[in-house]
Design an enzyme around this catalytic site. Structure first.
Site, PDB file in Angstrom:
ATOM      1  CG  LEU A  10      48.615  37.792  42.891  1.00 21.70           C
ATOM      2  CD1 LEU A  10      49.121  37.307  41.561  1.00 21.70           C
ATOM      3  CD2 LEU A  10      49.736  38.785  43.629  1.00 21.70           C
ATOM      4  CB  ALA A  12      39.607  41.792  42.570  1.00 21.14           C
ATOM      5  N   GLY A  13      40.502  41.900  39.483  1.00 26.92           N
ATOM      6  CA  GLY A  13      40.585  42.799  38.604  1.00 26.92           C
ATOM      7  C   GLY A  13      39.143  42.674  37.703  1.00 26.92           C
ATOM      8  CG  ASN A  14      38.408  45.212  34.206  1.00 29.97           C
ATOM      9  OD1 ASN A  14      38.042  45.988  35.056  1.00 29.97           O
ATOM     10  ND2 ASN A  14      39.048  45.401  33.063  1.00 29.97           N
ATOM     11  CG  PHE A  15      36.681  40.236  32.800  1.00 31.68           C
ATOM     12  CD1 PHE A  15      35.243  40.121  32.656  1.00 31.68           C
ATOM     13  CD2 PHE A  15      37.724  40.560  32.160  1.00 31.68           C
ATOM     14  CE1 PHE A  15      35.126  40.862  31.681  1.00 31.68           C
ATOM     15  CE2 PHE A  15      37.305  41.368  31.278  1.00 31.68           C
ATOM     16  CZ  PHE A  15      35.998  41.685  30.907  1.00 31.68           C
ATOM     17  N   GLY A  16      37.727  38.812  37.574  1.00 33.00           N
ATOM     18  CA  GLY A  16      37.839  37.990  38.715  1.00 33.00           C
ATOM     19  C   GLY A  16      38.942  38.183  39.485  1.00 33.00           C
ATOM     20  CB  ALA A  18      44.883  37.676  39.841  1.00 28.77           C
ATOM     21  CG  ASP A 123      40.403  49.473  30.347  1.00 34.49           C
ATOM     22  OD1 ASP A 123      40.083  50.752  30.714  1.00 34.49           O
ATOM     23  OD2 ASP A 123      40.023  48.488  31.289  1.00 34.49           O
TER      24      ASP A 123
END
Length: 360
Positions: A10, A12-16, A18, A123
């Site tokens: 899916l 990538a996001g802020n922390f890792g 998906a 955010d």
């Protein structure tokens, strides 16, 4: 992890990164965010999980559970098959006033619910709003990594959030009310839906952070001539984009504004929303806060250098390998973006030293 099977990546996001997974027994699709064990598991991650667990509202992505793997902490949550609201706008160019209002009404209800639990998102942006797969899509707020609960923490002082969405008081680096800042970000989201561009960016020079910051501090924006919106909508935007946060319209006032109330779906009316504000409403998650904190605490220990995926089946090994590859790519991108971020910080400091936010 044995109860889930991988469907697809899916992003990538802020922390890792998906992934979309399917529960082997129930066949339910879930989104799983993987965060590398060790230094990445900080107070932001713990806060995101605990805050997210407490939220039970149709306009907020449901938190389900956390799982510890040999190499990662996995956060399991509801899957929104309609993708990001950002993508929908990119495909459409911009929305009609009616469609923008439909999503704005849902956004306001979700944010107001968070605020009722003393949780500020901090955010809010189009990329953090997802859609379910229904014909009339339900908006779902996600990504609570920067959120701050005033019940547990002091008022925020740090500059977080995406530059285009940041409120003037956040740039000031003094203590600010996160609820007022969230209202500003909701206004930016509404503007982008209506116009197809950001209110405080120079379209000819969008990466000029200095100019963006100056425009935010001066509340310098305009509605392009080609965008035809009602006077009521213009009035609402003018009440949101107010430098003095104490004079800015509140969520309670937005929910009484004529533009907001027009064609308000029955499920978003105050009587219908009241059910979600009952404190006895149970969490979606069966995991207790204590269990979650224990797992998060264990995740702070780095993964062992050998036998990192011992005991995992082939699918899970593939997930870990792919996650590591994507994280390596992310690190390279982060290095490339560091210069831009430094430039952003420099311009924020310049803005502080050369001007006070104008009074509204």
């Amino acid at each position: 992890m044995d109860k889930y099977e991988v469907v697809k990546d899916l992003g990538a996001g802020n922390f890792g990164v998906a992934r979309l997974l399917r529960h082997k027994e129930t066949k339910e699709l879930v989104a799983m965010k993987y965060i590398e064990r060790g230094r990445k598991i900080d107070e932001n991650v713990a806060r995101e999980i605990i805050n997210h667990r407490s939220l039970r509202h149709p306009n907020i992505i449901r938190f389900k559970e956390v799982i510890l793997t040999p190499t990662h902490l996995a956060i399991v949550m509801e899957y929104a098959s309609g993708g990001e609201l950002f993508e929908r706008i990119c495909n459409a160019g911009r929305f009609s006033e009616a469609e923008a209002r439909y999503f704005f009404q849902q956004l306001i209800c979700g944010v107001d619910y968070c605020h009722s639990l003393q949780i500020c998102h901090r955010d809010l942006k189009l990329e953090n709003t997802l859609l379910d797969g229904s014909p009339a899509p339900l908006l779902k707020i996600c990504d609570f990594g920067y959120s701050k609960s005033s019940l547990l923490h002091s008022r925020p002082k740090s500059t977080v959030g995406t530059p285009a969405y940041i409120a003037p008081e956040v740039l000031s680096r003094r203590e600010y009310d996160g609820k007022h800042a969230d209202v500003w970000s909701c206004g930016v989201t509404l503007y982008v839906m209506l116009v197809g561009g950001y209110p405080f960016e120079d379209p000819d020079d969008p990466r000029n952070f200095r100019k963006t910051i100056q425009r935010i501090m001066a509340v310098q924006y305009k509605i392009p001539d080609y965008v035809h919106i009602s006077q009521e909508c213009r009035h609402l935007l003018s009440r949101i984009f107010v430098t003095n946060s104490a004079k800015r319209i509140t969520l309670k006032e937005i929910k009484k504004h004529p533009w907001y109330l027009k064609n308000l779906p029955k499920e978003l009316t105050e009587p219908a929303q009241a059910a979600y504000y009952k404190r006895e409403t149970p969490s979606f998650s069966l995991q207790s806060v204590e269990d979650i904190m224990k797992i998060v605490g264990e995740a702070r220990n780095p993964a062992p250098s050998s036998n990192a995926v011992k005991g995992f089946d082939d699918d899970e090994e593939d997930v870990e390998d792919e996650v590591e590859e994507e994280e390596e790519e992310e690190e390279e991108e982060e290095e490339e973006e560091e210069e831009e971020e430094d430039e952003y910080e420099k311009h924020v400091k310049e803005a502080h030293s050369c001007q006070e936010p104008p009074k509204a």
